[in-house]
Write an enzyme that holds these catalytic residues in place. Structure first.
Site, PDB file in Angstrom:
ATOM      1  N   SER A  71     -17.527 -54.414 -17.029  1.00  0.00           N
ATOM      2  CA  SER A  71     -18.974 -54.614 -17.186  1.00  0.00           C
ATOM      3  C   SER A  71     -19.448 -56.049 -16.991  1.00  0.00           C
ATOM      4  CB  SER A  71     -19.423 -54.113 -18.563  1.00  0.00           C
ATOM      5  OG  SER A  71     -19.381 -52.714 -18.616  1.00  0.00           O
ATOM      6  N   SER A 135     -24.809 -53.317 -22.488  1.00  0.00           N
ATOM      7  CA  SER A 135     -23.798 -52.911 -21.506  1.00  0.00           C
ATOM      8  C   SER A 135     -23.861 -51.425 -21.170  1.00  0.00           C
ATOM      9  CB  SER A 135     -22.389 -53.272 -22.002  1.00  0.00           C
ATOM     10  OG  SER A 135     -21.513 -53.454 -20.923  1.00  0.00           O
ATOM     11  N   GLU A 171     -20.334 -47.936 -11.985  1.00  0.00           N
ATOM     12  CA  GLU A 171     -19.679 -47.451 -13.195  1.00  0.00           C
ATOM     13  C   GLU A 171     -19.194 -46.011 -12.995  1.00  0.00           C
ATOM     14  OE1 GLU A 171     -18.736 -48.760 -15.886  1.00  0.00           O
ATOM     15  OE2 GLU A 171     -19.839 -50.636 -16.151  1.00  0.00           O
TER      16      GLU A 171
END
Length: 300
Positions: A71, A135, A171
């Site tokens: 992240s 995050s 992600e």
């Protein structure tokens, strides 16, 4: 007499400069030795970058290793989004429609917790807050789609003159296979350079720089890392990154940011721990110990 006086003063000044330089090198060597001791028992790969943003004094460990960012890449993503805001392509108060399909399950997402069914209009400013400060993985990928994908962000970073950072996968893509996370990599020196550029506030507008700095200061993840052993009132704008585990192996425990010291100094700090089997408490403690050594060194 005047000529001799000036010459004498010149020798004095030269001697003072030599002594000061010698002391500076000795202090830097002391810090290096202290950090080496702090990371000696760490399992896995450790990468560290430290820069005094005024003098540019730099110290690097693990400089030749490609560390998976996890992240951490949300920091350069946020810079790329704000660059488009500065250019008038996007607006912070612009609302983005969030659907249930945008909110993937089985991933870290405070955004999904707040809007479990989607059907919400969320501003870009809010999405940046979720993505940087908390995050949020879904918020991250929504922003990637908004700016045009990972290639656009990767290209933006390279146009800033930063080499040694690769942003390839979202992600969602990283979650599909363990090895994909390693395609999003960064050398310690490269992240130091990006933090330096951000601090200079020349590539982003002052308004955008202050906006992102505030979101980094508000970071709630990784409280035991860079800030773990610092004074409670320490001001640190930072971004963390953490992977899952694969048969007990953890790919990334990262924290990068800028410390604002009480004496006015601004110190960029990059700490990566990769491919380790240490538990979370000890991983964070290694980061916290290094951070405290840096804080004490530059606070003198």
């Amino acid at each position: 007499m005047r000529l001799k006086y000036r010459t004498g003063m010149g020798y004095v000044l030269l001697a003072m400069m030599i002594v000061a330089g010698t002391c500076s090198y000795a202090q830097k060597d002391k810090l290096k030795a202290e950090i080496e001791t702090a990371i000696k028992g760490a399992d896995g790969e450790v990468g560290i970058g430290i820069m005094d943003l005024s003098t540019k004094e730099t110290l690097l460990f693990g400089r030749d290793h490609k560390f998976p960012m996890q992240s951490i890449f949300k920091f350069p993503l946020a810079m790329a989004v704000l660059d488009q805001v500065d250019k008038g392509k996007l607006q912070l108060d612009q609302k983005i429609r969030i659907t249930k399909q945008d909110l993937l399950p089985n991933t870290w997402s405070p955004l999904r917790v707040k809007y479990p069914e989607g059907n919400a209009d969320v501003t870009i400013a809010e999405l940046l807050g979720y993505t940087v400060s908390q995050s949020d993985n879904n918020g991250c990928d929504i922003l990637f789609r908004l700016v045009g994908g990972t290639r656009v962000v990767d290209s933006y970073i390279k146009k800033l003159g930063v080499k040694g950072i690769a942003i390839v996968a979202t992600e969602e893509e990283m979650a599909r296979h363990w090895d994909v996370q390693y395609t999003n990599y960064c050398y310690p020196a490269a992240m130091l350079r990006l933090l330096e550029i951000f601090h200079e506030a020349k590539k982003l507008s002052r308004t955008s720089t202050e906006f992102l700095w505030k979101r980094m200061v508000e970071t709630s993840t990784g409280p035991g890392r860079i800030k773990g052993l610092l004074p409670k009132d320490a001001i640190v704008g930072h971004k963390t990154g953490t992977s899952g585990t694969n048969e007990g192996l953890l790919a990334a425990t990262n924290d990068v940011g800028i410390m604002q010291l009480p004496n006015g100094k601004n110190i960029a700090v990059v700490i990566y721990i990769s491919d380790t089997r240490m538990d979370e408490k000890n991983r964070d403690l290694v980061t916290a110990k290094v951070s405290r050594l840096v804080w004490d060194h530059y606070s003198k």
